[in-house]
Design an enzyme around this catalytic site. Sequence first.
Site, short mmCIF file in Angstrom:
data_model
loop_
_atom_site.label_atom_id
_atom_site.label_comp_id
_atom_site.label_asym_id
_atom_site.label_seq_id
_atom_site.Cartn_x
_atom_site.Cartn_y
_atom_site.Cartn_z
N TRP A 99 0.71 -1.06 -0.06
CA TRP A 99 -0.11 -0.04 0.04
C TRP A 99 0.95 1.21 0.09
O TRP A 99 0.90 1.91 1.12
CB TRP A 99 -0.95 -0.02 1.24
CG TRP A 99 -2.03 -1.08 1.19
CD1 TRP A 99 -2.14 -1.76 0.21
CD2 TRP A 99 -2.84 -1.35 2.31
NE1 TRP A 99 -3.44 -2.72 0.54
CE2 TRP A 99 -3.54 -2.68 1.73
CE3 TRP A 99 -3.02 -0.92 3.50
CZ2 TRP A 99 -4.74 -3.05 2.49
CZ3 TRP A 99 -4.04 -1.54 4.53
CH2 TRP A 99 -4.95 -2.67 3.91
N ASN A 137 0.86 -0.51 -10.07
CA ASN A 137 -0.61 -0.40 -10.71
C ASN A 137 -1.62 0.47 -9.89
O ASN A 137 -2.25 1.43 -10.37
CB ASN A 137 -1.47 -1.85 -10.30
CG ASN A 137 -2.86 -1.69 -10.73
OD1 ASN A 137 -3.26 -1.11 -11.85
ND2 ASN A 137 -3.70 -2.00 -9.68
N HIS A 138 -1.01 0.90 -8.58
CA HIS A 138 -1.92 1.62 -7.61
C HIS A 138 -1.08 2.33 -6.52
O HIS A 138 0.11 1.89 -6.23
CB HIS A 138 -3.00 0.89 -6.98
CG HIS A 138 -2.58 -0.29 -6.35
ND1 HIS A 138 -2.80 -1.74 -6.86
CD2 HIS A 138 -2.01 -0.39 -5.19
CE1 HIS A 138 -2.33 -2.80 -6.02
NE2 HIS A 138 -1.88 -1.93 -5.08
N GLU A 177 -8.03 -3.24 -15.71
CA GLU A 177 -6.73 -2.31 -16.01
C GLU A 177 -7.08 -0.61 -15.61
O GLU A 177 -6.39 -0.05 -15.64
CB GLU A 177 -6.30 -2.33 -17.34
CG GLU A 177 -5.58 -3.77 -17.80
CD GLU A 177 -5.25 -3.75 -19.18
OE1 GLU A 177 -4.88 -2.78 -19.96
OE2 GLU A 177 -5.14 -4.90 -19.90
N ASP A 190 -6.09 3.85 -8.97
CA ASP A 190 -5.46 3.39 -10.11
C ASP A 190 -4.76 4.19 -11.00
O ASP A 190 -5.42 4.97 -11.63
CB ASP A 190 -6.66 2.47 -10.75
CG ASP A 190 -6.28 1.44 -11.42
OD1 ASP A 190 -5.92 0.29 -10.96
OD2 ASP A 190 -5.89 1.41 -12.86
N ASP A 221 4.02 -6.59 -9.03
CA ASP A 221 2.68 -7.00 -8.40
C ASP A 221 1.58 -6.59 -9.23
O ASP A 221 1.74 -5.69 -10.24
CB ASP A 221 2.66 -6.27 -7.33
CG ASP A 221 1.45 -6.45 -6.50
OD1 ASP A 221 1.35 -7.76 -5.80
OD2 ASP A 221 0.61 -5.71 -6.35
N GLU A 245 3.29 -11.05 -11.69
CA GLU A 245 2.29 -11.46 -11.06
C GLU A 245 0.93 -11.50 -11.81
O GLU A 245 0.22 -10.54 -11.78
CB GLU A 245 1.91 -11.12 -9.76
CG GLU A 245 0.89 -11.88 -9.17
CD GLU A 245 0.20 -11.03 -7.98
OE1 GLU A 245 -0.73 -11.55 -7.20
OE2 GLU A 245 0.15 -9.76 -8.18
N ARG A 359 0.46 -15.60 6.59
CA ARG A 359 1.56 -14.90 6.73
C ARG A 359 2.18 -14.98 8.13
O ARG A 359 2.47 -13.98 8.61
CB ARG A 359 1.13 -13.44 6.26
CG ARG A 359 0.56 -13.39 4.93
CD ARG A 359 -0.09 -12.09 4.78
NE ARG A 359 -0.44 -12.16 3.22
CZ ARG A 359 -1.04 -10.78 2.54
NH1 ARG A 359 -1.37 -9.82 3.36
NH2 ARG A 359 -1.41 -10.88 1.34
#
Length: 493
Positions: A99, A137-138, A177, A190, A221, A245, A359
Site C-alpha cells: 500500500w 498499478n496503484h 486495468e 488506479d 505485482d 504476477e 503470513r
Amino acid sequence: MHLSKSSCLCTIIVAAEALSSSEWRSQSIYQVMTDRFARTDGSTTASCDLGDYCGGTWKGLINHLRYIQDMGFTAVWISPVVENVNGSTADGSSYHGYWAQDIYAVNTNYGSAADLVSLSDALHKRGMFLMVDIVTNHMAYVGCGDCVDYSKFTPFDKEFYYHPFCLIDYNNQTSMESCWAGDNIVSLPDLRVEESDVQEMWAIWIKQLVANYTIDGLRIDSASSVSKGSLKEFESAAGVYAIAEVFNNNPDYTCAYQDYISGLMNYPMYYNITSAFSSTNGDIKELERGVNTMKSTCNDVTLLGSFIENHDNPRFPSLTSDMALAKNAIAFQMLADGIPIIYQGQEQHFSGSSTPKQREALWTSGYNTAASLYGHIGKLNAIRKQAMKNDDGYLTYNAYPVWADDHTIVMRKGNNDTQVIGIFNNLGSSGNASFDLLATSSGFDAGMNVTDALTCIKSATDESGDLKIEIKGGLPVVLYSTKRLEGSGLCDG
Ligand SMILES: *[C@@H]1O[C@H](CO)[C@@H](O)[C@H](O)[C@H]1NC(C)=O
Ligand SMILES: *[C@@H]1O[C@H](CO)[C@@H](O)[C@H](O)[C@H]1NC(C)=O
Ligand SMILES: *[C@@H]1O[C@H](CO)[C@@H](O)[C@H](O)[C@H]1NC(C)=O
Ligand SMILES: *[C@@H]1O[C@H](CO)[C@@H](O)[C@H](O)[C@H]1NC(C)=O
Ligand SMILES: *[C@@H]1O[C@H](CO)[C@@H](O)[C@H](O)[C@H]1NC(C)=O
Ligand SMILES: *[C@@H]1O[C@H](CO)[C@@H](O)[C@H](O)[C@H]1NC(C)=O
Ligand SMILES: *[C@@H]1O[C@H](CO)[C@@H](O)[C@H](O)[C@H]1NC(C)=O
C-alpha cells in the site's frame, strides 16, 4: 524469450552488475515477507497479530541469510520496500508493503535506506542476488472509497495521474486495468500506467531504485491490472530480469503476458500441482496435460517462476497435513522448468490458509534447520545445481512427462546421461507402489548405476536399461546417474 536491452548509455551504466534473464534461470529464489521473517532483536518468541506490523526488518533478514543460503537458495525476493500508508483497517495494516504512499521513501518499519543497502551488500557478499517486489498499478489511501487526498502521494500527487473511480470487476479486463481495487476503507487509486507520462515517471523511479540498492531482479505485482505494454517499459527501464504476477489459471491468458515481460509466476501450474498432490484423489493426468499445455502456450516456460505457495494463496499444508504429499509437491515444483520459488515457512511445513493466515511469523519456528522440509528443499536445490553443473542444457531442456498412471507421474528433465528422472506420486504417507520404468521412458542406458538422490539408495538398470521402481511411504524418487551425482555433496559420504 529474451528482451533486448535498449542501446542507450544509461542502460549500460545501470546494467554493470545487472543479472540478465538467462542468468536468472539458474537461480533458486526464497520469498521473504519482510515484516514476518526476522526481527532486529532476533526474537523467536515475539507475538504477531497477523493483521499488523510484527517487527520484521531488513537487519533481521541480514542476520538470517545463512538459514536461507544453507538451504541452497541463491536469491531472495523481498516484499515492497517503499513507504506505505499508516493506519489500521478491517483488512489490517500495511505490514505487507503493498500500500504505497511515497515511492521515494523506504518503509521505516523495515529499517532505513542504509539498511536496505546493507541487505543488498550482504547478499552480494555471499554470492546471492536480490529481487525486490514493486507495485506499479496503484497507490493506497486509507479513508473512504474515492474521497482521496492526492497531495499525500509522492510522486503521483494529482488526481490527473489516476483513472476515474470505479470498482474493479475481475471478470472484465478493461475494468481490471482501469478500475480501483480495495474497498470502502482502503482504496487503491488506479494509476494510468498505460499512458506515457505515468510510465515515464515509473521508469525514472525504477532505474533509480535498481541503481540505488543494486537490485538484481524485480517482481511486478498486480500485473494483470496494468497494461501489457507498461510491463515491457518497466523491465527495460530496470535493465534486469522482471517477473510478473499474473494471477490466473488460464494458460492462454497468462502466457500472453510473456510477449511483454521475461518472467511470469507460473499460476496455471500452481493450480495443477496443488490439485494433483493435495489429496490421494488428485488428478495426475490433468497435471500431465497442464505441463504440456504450458510448454506449447508460453514463449519460454524455463523463465517462469515455479511455486506452490506464496503470501496470497493458502499454503499447501492447509489442504493436507500429509508430509509425503508435501514432499512430492515441492519436489515436482523445484525440478520443473523455470525458477523455483519457495515462500518462507514452506520449509517449516507452516499451514496457514487464506490471507492473512499464511503470513505467519517465521521466527516462531526458531529457524529450525532440522525441519524435515528444510532438508528436503536443501537436497532438491543440490540436485538441481548438480544437474546444471553436468549439463549446460539442463535449464533450457523442457521437462516432459514420460509416464503416468492415476497416482504417479514420471518427469524427465535434462540430456542423455545427465537427465533427472523425477517420480512423483499422490499415494500419501501410507502408500506403496511398484512399476517398471522402461528405458524408452527414462532414457537410461543398459546396466547403468542410478541413485535416488533423495535417499541415496542405489540401483542399476537391467540389460535393456529398464528399472523396477519401488515407491515407499508415498515418497518421491529422484533418479540420477550415480557417477554423475559424485561431488554434489548429496550421497558422497
Ligand atoms: C507511518 O508511521 C511510521 C512510524 O511511526 C513513520 O515513520 C512513517 O513516516 C509514517 N508514514 C506515513 C506515510 O505517514
Ligand atoms: C468492463 O469495464 C469497463 C470499465 O469499467 C466498462 O466500461 C464496461 O462496460 C465493462 N464491460 C462489461 C461487459 O461489463
Ligand atoms: C536514489 O538516490 C538518489 C541520490 O541519493 C536520490 O536522490 C533518489 O531519490 C533515490 N531514488 C530512489 C528511487 O530511491
Ligand atoms: C490443469 O491444466 C489444464 C491444462 O492447462 C487445465 O485445463 C486445467 O484447468 C488445470 N487444472 C487446474 C485444477 O487448474
Ligand atoms: C508399505 O511398505 C511398508 C514397508 O516397506 C509397510 O510397513 C507398509 O505396511 C506398507 N503399506 C501398505 C499400505 O502396504
Ligand atoms: C539419447 O539417447 C537415446 C537412446 O537412449 C537416443 O535415441 C537419442 O538420440 C539420444 N539423444 C541424444 C541427444 O543424444
Ligand atoms: C555399477 O556399480 C558397481 C558397484 O556397485 C560397479 O561394480 C559397476 O562397475 C558399476 N557399473 C557401471 C556401468 O558404472
